[in-house]
Motif scaffolding. Structure first.
Motif, PDB file in Angstrom:
ATOM      1  N   MET B   1      -6.389  59.751  57.703  1.00 39.00           N
ATOM      2  CA  MET B   1      -5.146  59.837  57.566  1.00 39.00           C
ATOM      3  C   MET B   1      -4.251  59.333  58.858  1.00 39.00           C
ATOM      4  N   THR B   2      -3.334  58.357  58.720  1.00 37.55           N
ATOM      5  CA  THR B   2      -2.547  58.177  59.949  1.00 37.55           C
ATOM      6  C   THR B   2      -1.504  59.055  60.293  1.00 37.55           C
ATOM      7  N   GLY B   3      -1.385  59.216  61.816  1.00 33.93           N
ATOM      8  CA  GLY B   3      -0.695  60.147  62.251  1.00 33.93           C
ATOM      9  C   GLY B   3       0.946  60.065  61.867  1.00 33.93           C
ATOM     10  N   ARG B   4       1.643  60.811  62.041  1.00 35.78           N
ATOM     11  CA  ARG B   4       3.068  60.962  61.591  1.00 35.78           C
ATOM     12  C   ARG B   4       3.837  61.826  62.343  1.00 35.78           C
ATOM     13  N   VAL B   5       5.088  61.751  62.825  1.00 37.38           N
ATOM     14  CA  VAL B   5       6.098  62.450  63.495  1.00 37.38           C
ATOM     15  C   VAL B   5       7.085  62.927  62.448  1.00 37.38           C
ATOM     16  N   MET B   6       7.364  64.114  62.141  1.00 33.83           N
ATOM     17  CA  MET B   6       8.292  64.627  61.145  1.00 33.83           C
ATOM     18  C   MET B   6       9.341  65.456  62.018  1.00 33.83           C
ATOM     19  N   ILE B   7      10.496  64.949  62.012  1.00 35.33           N
ATOM     20  CA  ILE B   7      11.704  65.569  62.959  1.00 35.33           C
ATOM     21  C   ILE B   7      12.637  66.290  61.898  1.00 35.33           C
ATOM     22  N   ILE B   8      12.317  67.503  61.867  1.00 33.72           N
ATOM     23  CA  ILE B   8      13.039  68.364  60.663  1.00 33.72           C
ATOM     24  C   ILE B   8      13.794  69.570  61.038  1.00 33.72           C
ATOM     25  N   GLY B   9      15.009  69.346  60.208  1.00 33.19           N
ATOM     26  CA  GLY B   9      16.127  70.332  60.695  1.00 33.19           C
ATOM     27  C   GLY B   9      15.916  71.532  59.596  1.00 33.19           C
ATOM     28  N   VAL B  56      13.051  71.601  77.460  1.00 27.03           N
ATOM     29  CA  VAL B  56      12.055  70.677  77.797  1.00 27.03           C
ATOM     30  C   VAL B  56      11.830  69.535  76.616  1.00 27.03           C
ATOM     31  N   GLU B  57      12.962  69.256  76.156  1.00 28.66           N
ATOM     32  CA  GLU B  57      12.924  68.272  74.900  1.00 28.66           C
ATOM     33  C   GLU B  57      12.104  66.987  75.049  1.00 28.66           C
ATOM     34  N   ILE B  58      12.217  66.612  76.299  1.00 31.53           N
ATOM     35  CA  ILE B  58      11.417  65.029  76.592  1.00 31.53           C
ATOM     36  C   ILE B  58       9.776  65.340  76.345  1.00 31.53           C
ATOM     37  N   ASP B  59       9.597  66.377  76.999  1.00 29.06           N
ATOM     38  CA  ASP B  59       8.172  66.696  77.243  1.00 29.06           C
ATOM     39  C   ASP B  59       7.541  67.222  75.644  1.00 29.06           C
ATOM     40  N   ARG B  60       8.433  67.617  74.993  1.00 29.93           N
ATOM     41  CA  ARG B  60       8.153  68.144  73.657  1.00 29.93           C
ATOM     42  C   ARG B  60       8.038  66.766  72.808  1.00 29.93           C
ATOM     43  N   ALA B  61       8.872  65.987  73.023  1.00 32.85           N
ATOM     44  CA  ALA B  61       8.766  64.595  72.356  1.00 32.85           C
ATOM     45  C   ALA B  61       7.520  63.794  72.547  1.00 32.85           C
ATOM     46  N   ARG B  62       7.091  63.720  73.732  1.00 36.11           N
ATOM     47  CA  ARG B  62       5.887  62.937  74.327  1.00 36.11           C
ATOM     48  C   ARG B  62       4.650  63.716  73.494  1.00 36.11           C
ATOM     49  N   HIS B  63       4.734  64.968  73.691  1.00 38.37           N
ATOM     50  CA  HIS B  63       3.681  65.769  73.119  1.00 38.37           C
ATOM     51  C   HIS B  63       3.283  65.469  71.684  1.00 38.37           C
ATOM     52  N   ALA B  64       4.644  65.458  70.899  1.00 41.33           N
ATOM     53  CA  ALA B  64       4.379  65.027  69.588  1.00 41.33           C
ATOM     54  C   ALA B  64       3.958  63.727  69.355  1.00 41.33           C
ATOM     55  N   LEU B  65       4.674  62.718  69.810  1.00 37.20           N
ATOM     56  CA  LEU B  65       4.018  61.529  69.670  1.00 37.20           C
ATOM     57  C   LEU B  65       2.473  61.051  70.186  1.00 37.20           C
ATOM     58  N   PHE B  92      13.107  59.668  69.909  1.00 34.48           N
ATOM     59  CA  PHE B  92      13.334  57.877  69.898  1.00 34.48           C
ATOM     60  C   PHE B  92      13.539  57.796  71.579  1.00 34.48           C
ATOM     61  N   GLU B  93      14.161  58.516  72.236  1.00 38.49           N
ATOM     62  CA  GLU B  93      14.197  58.166  73.797  1.00 38.49           C
ATOM     63  C   GLU B  93      12.753  58.057  74.359  1.00 38.49           C
ATOM     64  N   ALA B  94      11.798  59.022  73.910  1.00 35.20           N
ATOM     65  CA  ALA B  94      10.567  58.951  74.487  1.00 35.20           C
ATOM     66  C   ALA B  94       9.809  57.653  73.855  1.00 35.20           C
ATOM     67  N   VAL B  95       9.924  57.343  72.481  1.00 37.08           N
ATOM     68  CA  VAL B  95       9.438  56.004  71.908  1.00 37.08           C
ATOM     69  C   VAL B  95       9.720  54.741  72.850  1.00 37.08           C
ATOM     70  N   GLU B  96      11.139  54.756  73.098  1.00 43.12           N
ATOM     71  CA  GLU B  96      11.461  53.358  73.558  1.00 43.12           C
ATOM     72  C   GLU B  96      10.851  53.172  75.136  1.00 43.12           C
ATOM     73  N   VAL B  97      10.693  54.319  75.802  1.00 40.34           N
ATOM     74  CA  VAL B  97      10.080  54.089  77.350  1.00 40.34           C
ATOM     75  C   VAL B  97       8.595  54.476  77.373  1.00 40.34           C
ATOM     76  N   GLY B  98       7.989  54.783  76.122  1.00 36.52           N
ATOM     77  CA  GLY B  98       6.621  55.349  76.240  1.00 36.52           C
ATOM     78  C   GLY B  98       5.807  54.029  75.643  1.00 36.52           C
ATOM     79  N   GLU B  99       4.667  54.657  75.154  1.00 38.14           N
ATOM     80  CA  GLU B  99       3.435  53.530  74.651  1.00 38.14           C
ATOM     81  C   GLU B  99       4.064  52.604  73.851  1.00 38.14           C
ATOM     82  N   GLU B 100       3.437  51.189  74.004  1.00 40.35           N
ATOM     83  CA  GLU B 100       3.909  50.353  72.907  1.00 40.35           C
ATOM     84  C   GLU B 100       3.645  50.510  71.564  1.00 40.35           C
ATOM     85  N   SER B 101       2.395  51.214  71.643  1.00 39.83           N
ATOM     86  CA  SER B 101       1.628  51.572  70.092  1.00 39.83           C
ATOM     87  C   SER B 101       2.668  52.537  69.452  1.00 39.83           C
TER      88      SER B 101
END
Lengths: 249, 249
Positions: B1-9, B56-65, B92-101
């Protein structure tokens, strides 16, 4: 049993965005009041349905209060959140000028997912920092205050969400709004989010300079980015739109 | 199964305000990431829980990705709505500056009931017309832009909701904010809505002139009325607060 008015938000459309509280209250209702398309969304039950046309909010509110005063459990339903350009304010307006005894009624408001939250989730995270929400309808307020608010929203560099951007009776206001925003802000990301979560959903990714007012209709939530709002391009896929949490002058 | 990030309120707290979509996605998660108190709210499951501290939002975001890139189904949980001063923008901040993939990942955002909607429902219909939402935290933006936005909100005569009004590190900003608003607006209805829907809920009905900054803490959503916002007095009961749909100069 004492009568009660339950002012309920049904969210933007699909069942996945209807809160458990909304469903619980709907199941307790003896009467359901609202604009026809919203009443039609309520799952089948024994409740009496009082569907009405658009733009008769105060009549609907009074009707709900009268039924509750007679002991009914009245659900007043709105799309989205009932406090955002929907029925909640109309009910309290009717209370304030109505029967003294209505102030003793039990009135409960059940919040819902409002359109700007669903639209934002659909495209990324455009609300990432401070934002304004404006209804473009001048049925109940002068256009001058709408214009003043558009200007204030740009001066504060808010992300801006426009509800009720156009209707058959008001086809031209959205063009005037875009013109004011362009004059004050120059270029900005603009998203037209139509019928988010519904079968006719459609998203247009554009900008203040390129947006076509004719693409905006009554199903559209218009999102205008702040100076910081960005698009992340993706190969063969829709972009993601977000506003960084960090703000830099 | 392909990985997925679900950002949930998860909404403001109680289960009655968690959407069915949030529950469905949480049940599909192999990993749950978030600030400790929010992770603790997720019903028991086999998912691995990665609770972290605040800020530590950005660390958390990178970890999720990273986890999703390895094939995991990652739920990133926030209180309220994830797009309103919560985790969605960080991802989305982490996506923009992170791994192209990472741009090829499946990222879904599930909207939620945000604090201002729950607080408004609790007290009546204060959002009855146009409103602004501002986070008072200057961790990521200069105080000067916050001040500019407070002034713009008053100039547009918006109803105003303040998130993150105070913390141990920033006890004095809310007093400065009230001072700015008083200078520009004179008198207004002010509601301090604390922990709405939770056991420690507390509502303070006050005004710009009378409000005590010391009554505001990190659990508080501060609502400041527009020039039109009104209170309906009730005998032996809390008042109802609403903003009429009609705006009159």
């Amino acid at each position: 049993m004492t009568g009660r008015v339950m002012i309920i938000g049904l969210g933007p459309g699909p069942a996945k965005w209807v809160t458990p509280e909304a469903n619980t209250l709907l199941a307790e209702a003896t009467d359901i009041i609202g604009y026809g398309p919203y009443v039609a969304r309520v799952p089948p039950s024994k409740a009496v349905r009082h569907a009405s046309d658009n733009r008769v909010e105060i009549d609907r509110a009074r009707h709900a209060l009268e039924l509750a005063a007679d002991g009914a459990q009245v659900a007043v339903v709105s799309g989205g959140d009932p406090g955002v350009f929907a029925m909640a304010a109309a009910v309290f307006e009717a209370v304030e000028v109505g029967e003294e005894s209505w102030r003793e009624l039990d009135i409960v408001v059940a919040p819902g997912v409002t359109a700007v939250l669903a639209a934002s989730a659909r495209i990324g995270a455009p609300l990432g920092h401070d934002f304004c929400v404006i209804s473009l309808s001048d049925n109940l307020k002068p256009w001058s205050i709408i214009e003043k608010r558009l200007v204030a929203a740009v001066e504060g560099d808010f992300v801006l969400a426009l509800y009720n951007p156009a209707s058959k009776a008001r086809p031209d206001q959205i063009a005037r709004a875009f013109e004011i925003l362009r004059r004050k802000a120059g270029e900005r990301v603009v998203i037209l989010a139509k019928a988010v979560g519904r079968p006719d959903e459609e998203i247009v990714y554009t900008s203040l300079k390129a947006v076509e007012p004719a693409d905006v209709d009554m199903r559209t939530l218009v999102l205008i980015g702040s100076s910081q709002t960005r698009m992340i391009a993706r190969e063969d896929k829709e972009p993601w739109v977000y506003s960084p949490r960090r703000w830099e002058a």
